[in-house]
Design an enzyme around this catalytic site. Structure first.
Site, mmCIF file in Angstrom:
data_model
loop_
_atom_site.group_PDB
_atom_site.id
_atom_site.type_symbol
_atom_site.label_atom_id
_atom_site.label_comp_id
_atom_site.label_asym_id
_atom_site.label_seq_id
_atom_site.Cartn_x
_atom_site.Cartn_y
_atom_site.Cartn_z
ATOM 1 N N THR A 112 -5.448 -1.036 7.068
ATOM 2 C CA THR A 112 -5.491 -2.628 7.151
ATOM 3 C C THR A 112 -6.886 -3.075 7.592
ATOM 4 O O THR A 112 -7.230 -4.224 7.545
ATOM 5 C CB THR A 112 -4.524 -3.172 8.094
ATOM 6 O OG1 THR A 112 -4.651 -2.260 9.150
ATOM 7 C CG2 THR A 112 -3.247 -2.770 7.638
ATOM 8 N N LYS A 121 0.742 -1.300 0.005
ATOM 9 C CA LYS A 121 0.012 -0.085 -0.147
ATOM 10 C C LYS A 121 0.743 1.290 -0.184
ATOM 11 O O LYS A 121 0.550 2.009 -0.656
ATOM 12 C CB LYS A 121 -0.796 -0.166 1.217
ATOM 13 C CG LYS A 121 -1.848 -1.120 1.246
ATOM 14 C CD LYS A 121 -2.883 -0.905 2.462
ATOM 15 C CE LYS A 121 -2.233 -1.375 3.893
ATOM 16 N NZ LYS A 121 -1.695 -2.714 3.872
ATOM 17 N N THR A 122 1.932 1.330 0.830
ATOM 18 C CA THR A 122 2.705 2.427 0.807
ATOM 19 C C THR A 122 3.684 2.669 -0.324
ATOM 20 O O THR A 122 3.711 3.695 -1.216
ATOM 21 C CB THR A 122 3.847 2.209 2.014
ATOM 22 O OG1 THR A 122 2.990 2.229 3.152
ATOM 23 C CG2 THR A 122 4.732 3.488 1.904
ATOM 24 N N ARG A 153 6.614 -8.103 1.727
ATOM 25 C CA ARG A 153 7.450 -7.691 2.975
ATOM 26 C C ARG A 153 8.190 -8.682 3.862
ATOM 27 O O ARG A 153 9.369 -8.841 4.145
ATOM 28 C CB ARG A 153 6.783 -6.721 3.973
ATOM 29 C CG ARG A 153 7.415 -6.160 5.344
ATOM 30 C CD ARG A 153 6.507 -5.408 6.160
ATOM 31 N NE ARG A 153 6.022 -4.203 5.564
ATOM 32 C CZ ARG A 153 4.978 -3.603 6.020
ATOM 33 N NH1 ARG A 153 4.471 -4.003 7.030
ATOM 34 N NH2 ARG A 153 4.601 -2.464 5.371
ATOM 35 N N ASP A 163 -1.341 6.924 6.058
ATOM 36 C CA ASP A 163 -1.465 5.654 6.602
ATOM 37 C C ASP A 163 -2.323 5.364 7.796
ATOM 38 O O ASP A 163 -2.181 6.382 8.575
ATOM 39 C CB ASP A 163 0.206 5.284 6.774
ATOM 40 C CG ASP A 163 0.434 3.673 6.883
ATOM 41 O OD1 ASP A 163 -0.639 2.985 6.321
ATOM 42 O OD2 ASP A 163 1.431 3.340 7.011
#
Length: 371
Positions: free
Chosen positions: A177, A83-84, A236, A128
């Protein structure tokens, strides 16, 4: 204080850190810099998430063709899926600067007003964990997103005056999230919503091959496939495991990431062949051995493994449910036959969960979400 750590404070944290975090700030900054270096910079280089990527490309190309700021963008999905990275790509594709902050950092309407009033035309504002923003700031954001203005309150009580402040057109990119916690008025103001799902192993293999090249790691294709299969569908985690395998190969091996080094490193870091780590296996072990397969409440399960309820519910449970190890029932969590088998145990008779008591894992991290 390192540069990376300071920028992280400026971009989204309140600055209220425990001393232990300050002591290892340089190590955290190094990890963040490595992760940032591995992020793709353009949509064309972003692997996986084909549907969301194509939809987002259409939105951005159309906006660039009109010479206007694109609609506000909401990205949802479990942690670590990009997402980032996509927010950074949005700014890069638009060739505009990006302002980064987070929901927990905005606890007052004045905090948001200060950020909004400093935006330039066409700038991208990345929020975020937007679902954790304070309610007063949310209400200010409604007006800013829709009408590009904010009302600044001057004074108190009967003498208070609202001064409208016009804002240049900008684009909000929100990441969450837990999209279900977003108020409907805020969610409706996003013109595009993209839900990121877990990655297939072949997509993770592409990501790992690219990361190995950037990190100058000599890695076998077979080793890449092993890491991809144990990465829980999350880039990640995949990149983190690659770095740990690289470390093992450097210290104990020949420096080359092969299958033997990969298996030895992942065994050292308690990652089994299905991607389950220490916490996952502790949850399954407690559920099967201590509570005969359940059902058992999440709070009781968390105490049994020595973790907080939120940790078990948000870190371990989504993957265990998705992989079919745990069944969520109205009475609590229950172990599936797969969980007993994975632990090498035999399920006692009568521990099956009747179909009427089973619930589908249609939460933010499950496969039942629609983009």
């Amino acid at each position: 204080m390192s540069k990376g750590y300071a920028s992280e404070v400026r971009e989204g944290d309140s600055g209220d850190f425990e001393s232990s975090r300050v002591l290892d700030a340089r190590g955290e900054a190094d990890e963040q810099q490595v992760e940032a270096a591995l992020r793709p910079k353009r949509l064309a280089d972003f692997p996986g998430q084909t549907r969301v990527r194509d939809q987002l490309d259409l939105v951005l190309q159309a906006a660039k063709g009109r010479g206007a700021a694109p609609d506000h963008i909401l990205l949802s999905g479990p942690p670590g899926l990009g997402k980032t990275t996509l927010a950074m790509i949005v700014a890069a594709e638009l060739e505009r600067p990006i302002r980064v902050t987070s929901g927990p950092a905005i606890q007052h309407a004045g905090d948001l007003a200060a950020v909004l009033s400093s935006l330039d035309e066409g700038e991208v504002l990345f929020l975020d964990e937007i679902h954790r923003m304070a309610r007063a700031a949310e209400e200010m954001l409604y007006l800013a997103m829709e009408d590009f203005r904010v009302d600044v309150i001057v004074g108190k009580g009967a003498g208070a005056t609202a001064i409208p402040l016009e804002l240049p057109p900008f684009t909000v990119v929100g990441a969450t999230t837990r999209s279900g916690l977003l108020p409907a008025p805020l969610r409706d103001r996003f013109g595009f919503t993209g839900h990121l799902d877990f990655y297939a192993p072949e997509d993770l293999a592409l990501i790992l091959a690219r990361s190995a090249g950037l990190l100058k790691v000599d890695a076998d294709a077979a080793a890449i496939e092993v890491i991809a299969g144990r990465s829980r569908g999350t880039p990640r985690i995949a990149n983190r495991l690659l770095r740990r395998v690289r470390d093992w190969a450097q210290v104990h091996g020949s420096g080359r990431v092969d299958v033997a080094a990969t298996q030895a490193a992942l065994e050292l870091f308690d990652v089994d062949e299905l991607g389950l780590d220490r916490l996952d296996r502790a949850v399954l072990d407690a559920l099967c051995r201590r509570y005969a397969g359940g059902p058992v409440g999440i709070a009781t399960l968390a105490v049994a493994v020595g973790e907080e309820s939120d940790t078990v519910e948000t870190v371990a449970e989504p993957y265990l449910v998705r992989q079919g190890f745990i069944i969520r029932t109205p009475r609590g969590r229950a172990a599936s036959p797969l969980a007993w088998s994975h632990l090498g145990l035999t399920a006692p008779a009568g521990t099956g969960i009747p179909p009427a008591q089973q619930t589908l894992p249609l939460d933010d991290s499950g496969p039942g979400r629609f983009a």
